[in-house]
Design a protein around this motif. Structure first.
Motif, PDB file in Angstrom:
ATOM      1  N   SER A 106      71.395  16.369 -23.388  1.00  0.00           N
ATOM      2  CA  SER A 106      70.018  16.852 -23.529  1.00  0.00           C
ATOM      3  C   SER A 106      69.982  18.128 -24.360  1.00  0.00           C
ATOM      4  O   SER A 106      70.791  19.040 -24.159  1.00  0.00           O
ATOM      5  CB  SER A 106      69.421  17.143 -22.151  1.00  0.00           C
ATOM      6  N   LEU A 107      69.020  18.199 -25.287  1.00  0.00           N
ATOM      7  CA  LEU A 107      68.819  19.408 -26.094  1.00  0.00           C
ATOM      8  C   LEU A 107      67.575  20.168 -25.636  1.00  0.00           C
ATOM      9  O   LEU A 107      67.157  21.121 -26.295  1.00  0.00           O
ATOM     10  CB  LEU A 107      68.688  19.017 -27.576  1.00  0.00           C
ATOM     11  N   GLN A 108      66.981  19.736 -24.524  1.00  0.00           N
ATOM     12  CA  GLN A 108      65.750  20.358 -24.030  1.00  0.00           C
ATOM     13  C   GLN A 108      65.863  20.627 -22.539  1.00  0.00           C
ATOM     14  O   GLN A 108      66.310  19.759 -21.788  1.00  0.00           O
ATOM     15  CB  GLN A 108      64.537  19.438 -24.278  1.00  0.00           C
ATOM     16  N   SER A 198      74.735  22.666 -31.796  1.00  0.00           N
ATOM     17  CA  SER A 198      73.794  22.242 -30.768  1.00  0.00           C
ATOM     18  C   SER A 198      72.446  22.966 -30.948  1.00  0.00           C
ATOM     19  O   SER A 198      71.370  22.353 -30.869  1.00  0.00           O
ATOM     20  CB  SER A 198      74.406  22.539 -29.397  1.00  0.00           C
ATOM     21  N   LYS A 199      72.511  24.278 -31.242  1.00  0.00           N
ATOM     22  CA  LYS A 199      71.277  25.050 -31.477  1.00  0.00           C
ATOM     23  C   LYS A 199      70.579  24.579 -32.762  1.00  0.00           C
ATOM     24  O   LYS A 199      69.357  24.546 -32.838  1.00  0.00           O
ATOM     25  CB  LYS A 199      71.604  26.537 -31.563  1.00  0.00           C
ATOM     26  N   TYR A 201      70.629  21.535 -33.954  1.00  0.00           N
ATOM     27  CA  TYR A 201      69.969  20.257 -33.655  1.00  0.00           C
ATOM     28  C   TYR A 201      68.652  20.482 -32.929  1.00  0.00           C
ATOM     29  O   TYR A 201      67.679  19.753 -33.151  1.00  0.00           O
ATOM     30  CB  TYR A 201      70.898  19.352 -32.838  1.00  0.00           C
ATOM     31  N   LYS A 202      68.605  21.491 -32.061  1.00  0.00           N
ATOM     32  CA  LYS A 202      67.329  21.841 -31.410  1.00  0.00           C
ATOM     33  C   LYS A 202      66.306  22.260 -32.466  1.00  0.00           C
ATOM     34  O   LYS A 202      65.153  21.836 -32.429  1.00  0.00           O
ATOM     35  CB  LYS A 202      67.519  23.001 -30.421  1.00  0.00           C
ATOM     36  N   ASP A 207      65.764  16.107 -29.356  1.00  0.00           N
ATOM     37  CA  ASP A 207      65.566  16.207 -27.903  1.00  0.00           C
ATOM     38  C   ASP A 207      66.813  15.802 -27.139  1.00  0.00           C
ATOM     39  O   ASP A 207      67.081  16.322 -26.050  1.00  0.00           O
ATOM     40  CB  ASP A 207      64.400  15.307 -27.474  1.00  0.00           C
ATOM     41  N   TYR A 236      73.780  18.961 -20.641  1.00  0.00           N
ATOM     42  CA  TYR A 236      72.915  19.791 -21.498  1.00  0.00           C
ATOM     43  C   TYR A 236      73.591  20.150 -22.816  1.00  0.00           C
ATOM     44  O   TYR A 236      73.233  21.147 -23.446  1.00  0.00           O
ATOM     45  CB  TYR A 236      72.508  21.063 -20.771  1.00  0.00           C
ATOM     46  N   TRP A 239      74.097  24.040 -26.060  1.00  0.00           N
ATOM     47  CA  TRP A 239      73.169  25.074 -26.537  1.00  0.00           C
ATOM     48  C   TRP A 239      72.839  26.135 -25.498  1.00  0.00           C
ATOM     49  O   TRP A 239      72.361  27.220 -25.846  1.00  0.00           O
ATOM     50  CB  TRP A 239      71.859  24.420 -27.028  1.00  0.00           C
TER      51      TRP A 239
END
Ligand code: ADE
Length: 298
Positions: A106-108, A198-199, A201-202, A207, A236, A239
């Motif tokens: 998950s990126l959120q 990871s940051k 990609y956010k 998402d 998670y 990030w």
């Protein structure tokens, strides 16, 4: 032992992992040995199962084909999955739609481990080393619309059953996330992302992140097959700078719960499809004849 051939058309293909071969409402009727295609052999044998119904359903004939993306002994890492063979075999079986399961990070914040996500968009961050088209070697140029890489009709159908997800280990319910901008990032792997990636990609609007939706979704589109992936969150990603350290127990708990929920959701989907074949499986979701071919003139 079950027969190793099956001559009738299949309705639905399910690409997934262990735990999805046995759905309560289905009876296995054949196990096809890995199917040889012009693009190699499929990643696993294909289990064919028929709907046996229950007291509330009419006994419509409904046939499902199961394929294990990473092989039954998990022998294919994401880069080496024979995606073209898998989707070609699904097409040859005359499946009317492809339902695919995948573990994701998950990126959120609001997408918690154990939640499910129905992405409608994707960003391809693989490294160009996977065979992502059937048109590469055959002297044909096939141009394929891919602006909407998933089947919204299929996602709508699945989303009706969002309340089937349970989380017996916690008071937190498992949610199903779905809207038109929900975006999955597909990375090459097999290493996970750095914190900086990871940051990034956010920032790009991701998402969730996995290593499998490319080229599966592209190849399904080239075969004019409605395709939807059900993503199951396990972590998670990298990030969260102050992330509590992840424990093996936690990950195994998430995987077990995701497996149970995938089974319950797939059972519900199959039962409803068998009762009443959805429109997008009858009419091909507008994809039939969508591929425009031209002969290469070189
Ligand atoms: N699959 C499950 N978790 C993942 C992650 N964090 N990154 C890429 N693929 C994944």
């Amino acid at each position: 032992a079950l027969p190793t051939t099956f001559d009738e058309a299949v309705d639905l293909a399910i690409i997934g992992g262990t735990g999805l071969y046995q759905l309560d409402c289905l009876k296995p009727v054949a196990v096809l040995p890995p199917i040889q295609t012009p693009w190699g052999a499929t990643s696993s044998p294909i289990t064919i199962a028929v709907f046996i119904g229950d007291s509330n359903t009419t006994n419509n004939k409904f046939v499902v084909a199961f394929i294990s993306r990473h092989g039954i002994n998990h022998e294919f890492p994401p880069t080496h999955v024979p995606f073209r063979a898998n989707i070609a075999a699904i097409k040859k079986l005359q499946c009317k739609a492809v339902l695919s399961f995948s573990a994701v990070g998950s990126l959120q914040e609001h997408i918690k481990p154990r939640d499910f996500v129905l992405p409608q968009q994707l960003i391809d961050r693989t490294k160009g080393i996977r065979n992502s088209s059937y048109f590469n070697e055959i002297g044909l140029v096939g141009h394929v619309g891919f602006g909407n890489p998933f089947s919204t009709k299929f996602a709508d159908f699945i989303y009706q059953f969002k309340d089937i997800l349970t989380n017996p280990d916690s008071d937190e319910p498992c949610l199903m996330h779905y809207d038109q901008d929900t975006t999955v990032i597909c990375m090459e792997g097999p290493q996970f992302s750095t914190r900086a990636e990871s940051k990034m990609y956010k920032m790009l609007g991701g998402d969730i992140i996995n290593m499998s939706v490319i080229p599966e979704a592209k190849l399904a589109r080239e075969c004019e097959l409605p395709y939807q992936m059900i993503c199951m969150s396990t972590d998670y990603d990298a990030w969260r700078d102050h992330e509590d350290s992840v424990t093996v127990d936690a990950v195994f708990g998430h995987l077990a719960n995701n497996g149970r929920n995938a089974n319950a959701l797939a059972t519900k989907i199959v039962k409803e499809m068998a009762k009443n074949l959805p429109e997008f499986m009858i009419n091909g979701d507008g994809l039939k004849g969508s591929i425009k071919m031209s002969v290469a003139t070189k």
